[in-house]
Design a protein around this motif. Sequence first.
Motif, PDB file in Angstrom:
ATOM      1  N   GLY A 218       0.817  -1.202   0.000  1.00  0.00           N
ATOM      2  CA  GLY A 218       0.000   0.000   0.000  1.00  0.00           C
ATOM      3  C   GLY A 218       0.852   1.254   0.000  1.00  0.00           C
ATOM      4  O   GLY A 218       1.867   1.326   0.693  1.00  0.00           O
ATOM      5  N   VAL A 219       0.469   2.220  -0.823  1.00  0.00           N
ATOM      6  CA  VAL A 219       1.047   3.564  -0.750  1.00  0.00           C
ATOM      7  C   VAL A 219       0.073   4.356   0.110  1.00  0.00           C
ATOM      8  O   VAL A 219      -1.006   4.728  -0.338  1.00  0.00           O
ATOM      9  CB  VAL A 219       1.190   4.199  -2.144  1.00  0.00           C
ATOM     10  CG1 VAL A 219       1.733   5.624  -2.031  1.00  0.00           C
ATOM     11  CG2 VAL A 219       2.102   3.351  -3.025  1.00  0.00           C
ATOM     12  N   THR A 220       0.422   4.555   1.357  1.00  0.00           N
ATOM     13  CA  THR A 220      -0.528   5.149   2.290  1.00  0.00           C
ATOM     14  C   THR A 220      -0.572   6.666   2.128  1.00  0.00           C
ATOM     15  O   THR A 220       0.374   7.274   1.616  1.00  0.00           O
ATOM     16  CB  THR A 220      -0.172   4.755   3.741  1.00  0.00           C
ATOM     17  OG1 THR A 220      -1.256   5.104   4.602  1.00  0.00           O
ATOM     18  CG2 THR A 220       1.098   5.441   4.204  1.00  0.00           C
ATOM     19  N   GLU A 221      -1.681   7.268   2.553  1.00  0.00           N
ATOM     20  CA  GLU A 221      -1.874   8.720   2.417  1.00  0.00           C
ATOM     21  C   GLU A 221      -1.590   9.204   0.992  1.00  0.00           C
ATOM     22  O   GLU A 221      -0.981  10.248   0.790  1.00  0.00           O
ATOM     23  CB  GLU A 221      -0.982   9.489   3.397  1.00  0.00           C
ATOM     24  CG  GLU A 221      -1.387   9.329   4.838  1.00  0.00           C
ATOM     25  CD  GLU A 221      -0.449   8.417   5.609  1.00  0.00           C
ATOM     26  OE1 GLU A 221       0.700   8.245   5.187  1.00  0.00           O
ATOM     27  OE2 GLU A 221      -0.877   7.861   6.627  1.00  0.00           O
ATOM     28  N   ALA A 222      -2.036   8.434   0.003  1.00  0.00           N
ATOM     29  CA  ALA A 222      -1.777   8.785  -1.395  1.00  0.00           C
ATOM     30  C   ALA A 222      -2.557  10.018  -1.831  1.00  0.00           C
ATOM     31  O   ALA A 222      -2.184  10.677  -2.803  1.00  0.00           O
ATOM     32  CB  ALA A 222      -2.117   7.606  -2.304  1.00  0.00           C
ATOM     33  N   GLU A 227      -3.726  11.960  -9.308  1.00  0.00           N
ATOM     34  CA  GLU A 227      -2.365  11.908  -8.749  1.00  0.00           C
ATOM     35  C   GLU A 227      -2.225  10.756  -7.765  1.00  0.00           C
ATOM     36  O   GLU A 227      -1.187  10.085  -7.731  1.00  0.00           O
ATOM     37  CB  GLU A 227      -2.016  13.227  -8.062  1.00  0.00           C
ATOM     38  CG  GLU A 227      -1.815  14.399  -8.998  1.00  0.00           C
ATOM     39  CD  GLU A 227      -3.125  15.125  -9.314  1.00  0.00           C
ATOM     40  OE1 GLU A 227      -4.196  14.631  -8.885  1.00  0.00           O
ATOM     41  OE2 GLU A 227      -3.074  16.172  -9.996  1.00  0.00           O
ATOM     42  N   ALA A 228      -3.267  10.526  -6.960  1.00  0.00           N
ATOM     43  CA  ALA A 228      -3.222   9.433  -5.987  1.00  0.00           C
ATOM     44  C   ALA A 228      -3.199   8.084  -6.682  1.00  0.00           C
ATOM     45  O   ALA A 228      -2.490   7.160  -6.263  1.00  0.00           O
ATOM     46  CB  ALA A 228      -4.427   9.519  -5.054  1.00  0.00           C
ATOM     47  N   THR A 232      -0.024   5.494  -6.477  1.00  0.00           N
ATOM     48  CA  THR A 232      -0.263   4.126  -6.017  1.00  0.00           C
ATOM     49  C   THR A 232       0.195   3.106  -7.045  1.00  0.00           C
ATOM     50  O   THR A 232       0.846   2.107  -6.714  1.00  0.00           O
ATOM     51  CB  THR A 232      -1.763   3.927  -5.716  1.00  0.00           C
ATOM     52  OG1 THR A 232      -2.168   4.847  -4.699  1.00  0.00           O
ATOM     53  CG2 THR A 232      -2.049   2.517  -5.251  1.00  0.00           C
ATOM     54  N   ALA A 233      -0.129   3.343  -8.316  1.00  0.00           N
ATOM     55  CA  ALA A 233       0.266   2.412  -9.375  1.00  0.00           C
ATOM     56  C   ALA A 233       1.780   2.299  -9.483  1.00  0.00           C
ATOM     57  O   ALA A 233       2.318   1.205  -9.706  1.00  0.00           O
ATOM     58  CB  ALA A 233      -0.337   2.846 -10.708  1.00  0.00           C
ATOM     59  N   VAL A 234       2.476   3.417  -9.325  1.00  0.00           N
ATOM     60  CA  VAL A 234       3.944   3.410  -9.399  1.00  0.00           C
ATOM     61  C   VAL A 234       4.520   2.445  -8.365  1.00  0.00           C
ATOM     62  O   VAL A 234       5.347   1.577  -8.688  1.00  0.00           O
ATOM     63  CB  VAL A 234       4.508   4.830  -9.176  1.00  0.00           C
ATOM     64  CG1 VAL A 234       6.011   4.779  -8.905  1.00  0.00           C
ATOM     65  CG2 VAL A 234       4.225   5.717 -10.381  1.00  0.00           C
ATOM     66  N   GLU A 479       2.547  18.976  -3.971  1.00  0.00           N
ATOM     67  CA  GLU A 479       2.427  17.569  -3.611  1.00  0.00           C
ATOM     68  C   GLU A 479       1.487  17.453  -2.415  1.00  0.00           C
ATOM     69  O   GLU A 479       1.594  18.215  -1.450  1.00  0.00           O
ATOM     70  CB  GLU A 479       3.799  17.003  -3.253  1.00  0.00           C
ATOM     71  CG  GLU A 479       3.807  15.558  -2.850  1.00  0.00           C
ATOM     72  CD  GLU A 479       3.764  14.616  -4.033  1.00  0.00           C
ATOM     73  OE1 GLU A 479       3.623  13.411  -3.815  1.00  0.00           O
ATOM     74  OE2 GLU A 479       3.888  15.080  -5.186  1.00  0.00           O
ATOM     75  N   TYR A 480       0.571  16.498  -2.485  1.00  0.00           N
ATOM     76  CA  TYR A 480      -0.399  16.322  -1.402  1.00  0.00           C
ATOM     77  C   TYR A 480      -0.249  14.943  -0.769  1.00  0.00           C
ATOM     78  O   TYR A 480      -0.095  13.930  -1.462  1.00  0.00           O
ATOM     79  CB  TYR A 480      -1.834  16.487  -1.908  1.00  0.00           C
ATOM     80  CG  TYR A 480      -2.121  17.886  -2.396  1.00  0.00           C
ATOM     81  CD1 TYR A 480      -2.466  18.906  -1.515  1.00  0.00           C
ATOM     82  CD2 TYR A 480      -2.013  18.198  -3.753  1.00  0.00           C
ATOM     83  CE1 TYR A 480      -2.697  20.199  -1.971  1.00  0.00           C
ATOM     84  CE2 TYR A 480      -2.250  19.481  -4.220  1.00  0.00           C
ATOM     85  CZ  TYR A 480      -2.583  20.474  -3.319  1.00  0.00           C
ATOM     86  OH  TYR A 480      -2.806  21.749  -3.768  1.00  0.00           O
ATOM     87  N   ILE A 481      -0.284  14.940   0.561  1.00  0.00           N
ATOM     88  CA  ILE A 481      -0.354  13.706   1.338  1.00  0.00           C
ATOM     89  C   ILE A 481      -1.661  13.781   2.119  1.00  0.00           C
ATOM     90  O   ILE A 481      -1.881  14.748   2.856  1.00  0.00           O
ATOM     91  CB  ILE A 481       0.828  13.587   2.328  1.00  0.00           C
ATOM     92  CG1 ILE A 481       2.161  13.572   1.580  1.00  0.00           C
ATOM     93  CG2 ILE A 481       0.686  12.371   3.209  1.00  0.00           C
ATOM     94  CD1 ILE A 481       3.375  13.684   2.503  1.00  0.00           C
TER      95      ILE A 481
END
Length: 570
Positions: A218-222, A227-228, A232-234, A479-481
């Motif tokens: 998991g890419v958390t806080e995507a 963009e999210a 995540t796919a990356v 950039e957003y988290i």
Amino acid sequence: MKSKLIKIGNIYIGKDEEIAIQSMTNSDTNNVSDTVNQCKLLFNNGSELVRITVPSKKEVEKLKIIKQKLIAENYTKPIIADIHYNPMLALLVSPFVDKIRINPGNYIEKKNISDEDAKSKLKEKFFPLIKKCKKNNTAIRIGANYGSLSERILQKYGNTPLGMVKSIEDFIEICETENFNNIVISMKASDPRKMVQACRLLQNKMIEHNNVYPQHLGVTEAGNGDEARIKTAVGMATLLSEGIGDTIRVSLTENPLQELPVAKKIVKYFNYKNSKIVINYKNISEITRNYTTDNKYIVISDYVTNNYTVDFQFIDSQDKHITTDNRYIINYKKWIKTPNIFPSFSAAEFVMENKKSGKYNFIIDKISNFDKFTISKIEKDNTTIIIIDLTEYNNIFELRNSYNNFISKIKNTPIIIKKIYTELYDDFIIKSAGEFGSIFIDKLAGGIWLENKNIKQSEIIKTAFSILQATKLRISKTEYISCPTCGRTKFDIESISSEIKKKTSHFKGITIAVMGCVVNGPGEMADADYGYVGAGNNLVHLYKKGEILIKNIPQKNAVDELLKLLNNSD
């Protein structure tokens, strides 16, 4: 090496099992009917496991009722209890849930404690849970998150991927000592690079010990939006293509139902767990690219757009549409020497042709057309930039294996990767992000050229910039988290995140974190320049560089106060 097969309720994950998709409810766990209904929706839409937060003792009994009601309505798929801060809650839920997620950072908080004492204390606190889980056939997920590591780990290893791995090693050792193997490991971060690095480190360590447990990816806080999804796919595509990962959760600051279509697409395009890509990362990391200020991280498009400025545009002729403000690439046969127009060649043409630019010469071709002699000629010329056309490869497995072999032969020449896609938008952003991102995440190329006749030109270019941003190769926007919606959040994080994004997107080169609560917020937004963190019912703390600047702001005023901070920043 395949991961162990483990049982979670009535399903198995690991080994040769399909990758299991999961999600998490965002309802208040105390609201039994809402949580039951959301679980049913998630199961009906493809989630094979559902996680529910248990922030305090009062939610324990509610979770038990939720589980009973689901079974009564013939919903028997696994329910996971999400435990934070109070490890004792895990003991209370272990008899009736199928899996428990624990955070290693909550077990030993002391800084100045020896490794021997830490292991002794950890065993004392963790052993009772293992004993109960063995008795009840309950699985445990040991989940380390970047930014929520214990003080002891931070003191020794810092907030790093290595620190994440070290934070769970003792837990794995204790489980093995007690002959408890029903465990899943996760290493999550909002930065795909850190997440990938941590998961790779852990996988290598488990292989060394000949004991590989399933990894939850998991890419958390995507965040939210495209963009999210790209971020995540990356991260996930890179790992899945390397045979790492047995279950995934896409973490979006959106309705949990929106996570499932994204997860399905990721599994559709990047599930190569039994035919993994093999790459020597140590050797590749030693390759030094000779990028100059002018050509670093080039974005190429064959479209004209006003939304983003591309570095070069590929053209068919030097006609009246050419402007002096842009730079162009044209086939060398049509090239007329001009200060801002540069020739392109096939690999064979570059070797044979003498008519070249003194600044940039682009070699556009397939990998198979670069022989040893051609590569040596290119490497001796510091004006060359290679553009590899990867369109012929149908999947990430073929693409990465061919490209990894090619990249090992190139020592200095900058490389741009190109691919033509035909997928519609939702699939296009996932597939292109996973394929290109898996190369960029290791800095194995410097530029991107996307084409897709089924997508608007502005969307293609926006996607290209978003892929570069997700891999930190080129920062072109804010950039957003922001954490996924969950039952701990005490305000509408989905709408707040969208509002903040709308009002702050013009700030270039900064990171803004929007976190639902103080459980993970302050730690997991450690890399953010500014933070908006829920502090209670309709109250917000504002942070700058990890430090609280303003406490307990009424939510109705918090976005305006954040804007004041941004506008007044140095």
